[in-house]
Design a protein around this motif. Sequence first.
Motif, PDB file in Angstrom:
ATOM      1  N   THR A  30     -24.464  31.472  25.493  1.00  0.00           N
ATOM      2  CA  THR A  30     -24.871  30.455  26.074  1.00  0.00           C
ATOM      3  C   THR A  30     -24.205  30.388  27.649  1.00  0.00           C
ATOM      4  O   THR A  30     -24.435  30.324  28.430  1.00  0.00           O
ATOM      5  N   ASP A  63     -33.805  34.962  28.951  1.00  0.00           N
ATOM      6  CA  ASP A  63     -33.981  33.829  27.509  1.00  0.00           C
ATOM      7  C   ASP A  63     -35.108  34.317  26.896  1.00  0.00           C
ATOM      8  O   ASP A  63     -34.865  34.307  25.804  1.00  0.00           O
ATOM      9  N   THR A  64     -36.222  34.410  27.480  1.00  0.00           N
ATOM     10  CA  THR A  64     -37.666  34.995  26.510  1.00  0.00           C
ATOM     11  C   THR A  64     -37.326  36.386  26.428  1.00  0.00           C
ATOM     12  O   THR A  64     -37.510  36.344  25.261  1.00  0.00           O
ATOM     13  N   VAL A 105     -34.228  37.616  25.087  1.00  0.00           N
ATOM     14  CA  VAL A 105     -33.346  37.692  24.492  1.00  0.00           C
ATOM     15  C   VAL A 105     -34.154  37.271  22.732  1.00  0.00           C
ATOM     16  O   VAL A 105     -33.741  37.487  21.941  1.00  0.00           O
ATOM     17  N   LYS A 106     -34.853  35.780  23.161  1.00  0.00           N
ATOM     18  CA  LYS A 106     -35.852  35.817  21.772  1.00  0.00           C
ATOM     19  C   LYS A 106     -36.649  36.661  21.401  1.00  0.00           C
ATOM     20  O   LYS A 106     -36.831  37.114  20.856  1.00  0.00           O
ATOM     21  N   GLU A 107     -37.190  37.704  22.690  1.00  0.00           N
ATOM     22  CA  GLU A 107     -38.022  38.216  21.503  1.00  0.00           C
ATOM     23  C   GLU A 107     -37.210  39.864  20.769  1.00  0.00           C
ATOM     24  O   GLU A 107     -37.558  40.101  20.303  1.00  0.00           O
ATOM     25  N   GLY A 161     -34.632  37.655  17.961  1.00  0.00           N
ATOM     26  CA  GLY A 161     -35.709  37.058  16.949  1.00  0.00           C
ATOM     27  C   GLY A 161     -34.604  35.338  17.265  1.00  0.00           C
ATOM     28  O   GLY A 161     -35.311  34.532  16.302  1.00  0.00           O
ATOM     29  N   GLN A 162     -34.186  35.144  18.075  1.00  0.00           N
ATOM     30  CA  GLN A 162     -33.608  33.816  17.948  1.00  0.00           C
ATOM     31  C   GLN A 162     -33.378  33.582  19.713  1.00  0.00           C
ATOM     32  O   GLN A 162     -32.693  34.224  20.675  1.00  0.00           O
ATOM     33  N   SER A 163     -33.215  31.883  20.143  1.00  0.00           N
ATOM     34  CA  SER A 163     -32.940  31.907  21.609  1.00  0.00           C
ATOM     35  C   SER A 163     -31.721  31.839  21.873  1.00  0.00           C
ATOM     36  O   SER A 163     -31.200  31.522  20.766  1.00  0.00           O
ATOM     37  N   VAL A 164     -31.387  31.787  22.895  1.00  0.00           N
ATOM     38  CA  VAL A 164     -29.788  32.277  23.381  1.00  0.00           C
ATOM     39  C   VAL A 164     -28.872  31.727  22.527  1.00  0.00           C
ATOM     40  O   VAL A 164     -27.959  31.333  22.271  1.00  0.00           O
ATOM     41  N   TYR A 180     -28.884  29.380  19.877  1.00  0.00           N
ATOM     42  CA  TYR A 180     -28.759  29.484  18.335  1.00  0.00           C
ATOM     43  C   TYR A 180     -27.194  30.794  17.989  1.00  0.00           C
ATOM     44  O   TYR A 180     -26.688  30.781  17.502  1.00  0.00           O
TER      45      TYR A 180
END
Length: 275
Positions: free
Chosen positions: A174, A195-196, A198-200, A203-206, A208
Motif C-alpha cells: 500500500t 487498485d482494480t 491489482v485485484k483482478e 486475486g487480492q486487494s492492494v 492484502y
Amino acid sequence: MSSFIIKSIGNALNASSYISSKYASNKALKLFATPRKGSYIIKQEEVIDSAVVETLTYENLNIKTYRWAGRNKTILLAHGWESNASRWEYLLEDLKTQDYNIIALDAPAHGNSNGNQFNAILYSEFINVVVQKFQPNILIGHSVGGMASVFCLYNHDLPSIEKLVILGAPAHFTGVFSRYKQMMGYNKRISKGLDTIVKERFGQSVDYFSAANFTKDFKAKGLIVHDKKDKIIPYEDALLFANRYKNSKLITTEGFGHGLKDKSLTPKIINFINQ
C-alpha cells in the motif's frame, strides 16, 4: 527522470483517463512495473566474473544465478529494484572469508534474467525456484528483494531457511503504491483503476500484500536493518516489521541511506548469521 518529466507523464495519463480510465490505468501500471535500469555495466560484470553461473527457469523465464562456493552455510542474496547481483560486492569478500556458500540471483527484468515487467510477487517465485535448487540456510534481501523474500517464505514451505535478513525493505505494498501515485500526481480515476487491476491480476486487494503482517508466524529468525533517513522506504516500515515479526530484532542506522552499503554493518550481519 526529472520531476518535470514525471509530472508531464502523470498529467498526460490523467488527461487520457477521461477518455478511457482503464487504458490510462494499464499504462500507469506498466510504467510502475518497468525498470529503467538494472542491466550490467562493465564494472559490475567484474563482480560476477568469478562466480559459477547457472540458469534456472520459471514459467519460460530464465533466472540467472551466481555461486561462489564455500563449505559453510549457504546464503542467498536478493537485490532490489533497478539493481542486479553485483550490488552485493561490498558484502561478498567478507562472506567469502567466512567460507560461506554464496548464491545471488538477478530479479525478473533485471541483470541477465528474462522478462520485461517486474513485481514483488513474480520476484518471490524466482526466489522460490532458487531456494528449491540450492536449499539456502540464510536469505538476505534488500529493498523490494526483502519484500519478495518475505512473500516467498509466506507462500511456500521452505524448511531450509533458518534466518532472514531484510535491508531497507517496504513493509506493505500500500505504501509503495501510494508513493508512486503521489509522485506521478495521478487523479482518482487512475488511482482507483490501479487498485482494480491489482485485484483482478492477483486475486487480492492492494492492502492484502503486507509483508509485515506475513512475518507474524515466521519460524526463521529475522534481522531488520533500516536507516532513519531512508528517503525511499520510510523508517516507519521497519517499525512495522519489528512490531509484527516477533522472532526478529531491529538494527537502526542513521546516515547510510536506502542502500545500506556500509562496511560497519557487515560484522553485525555475519554475527547474526553465526549465532
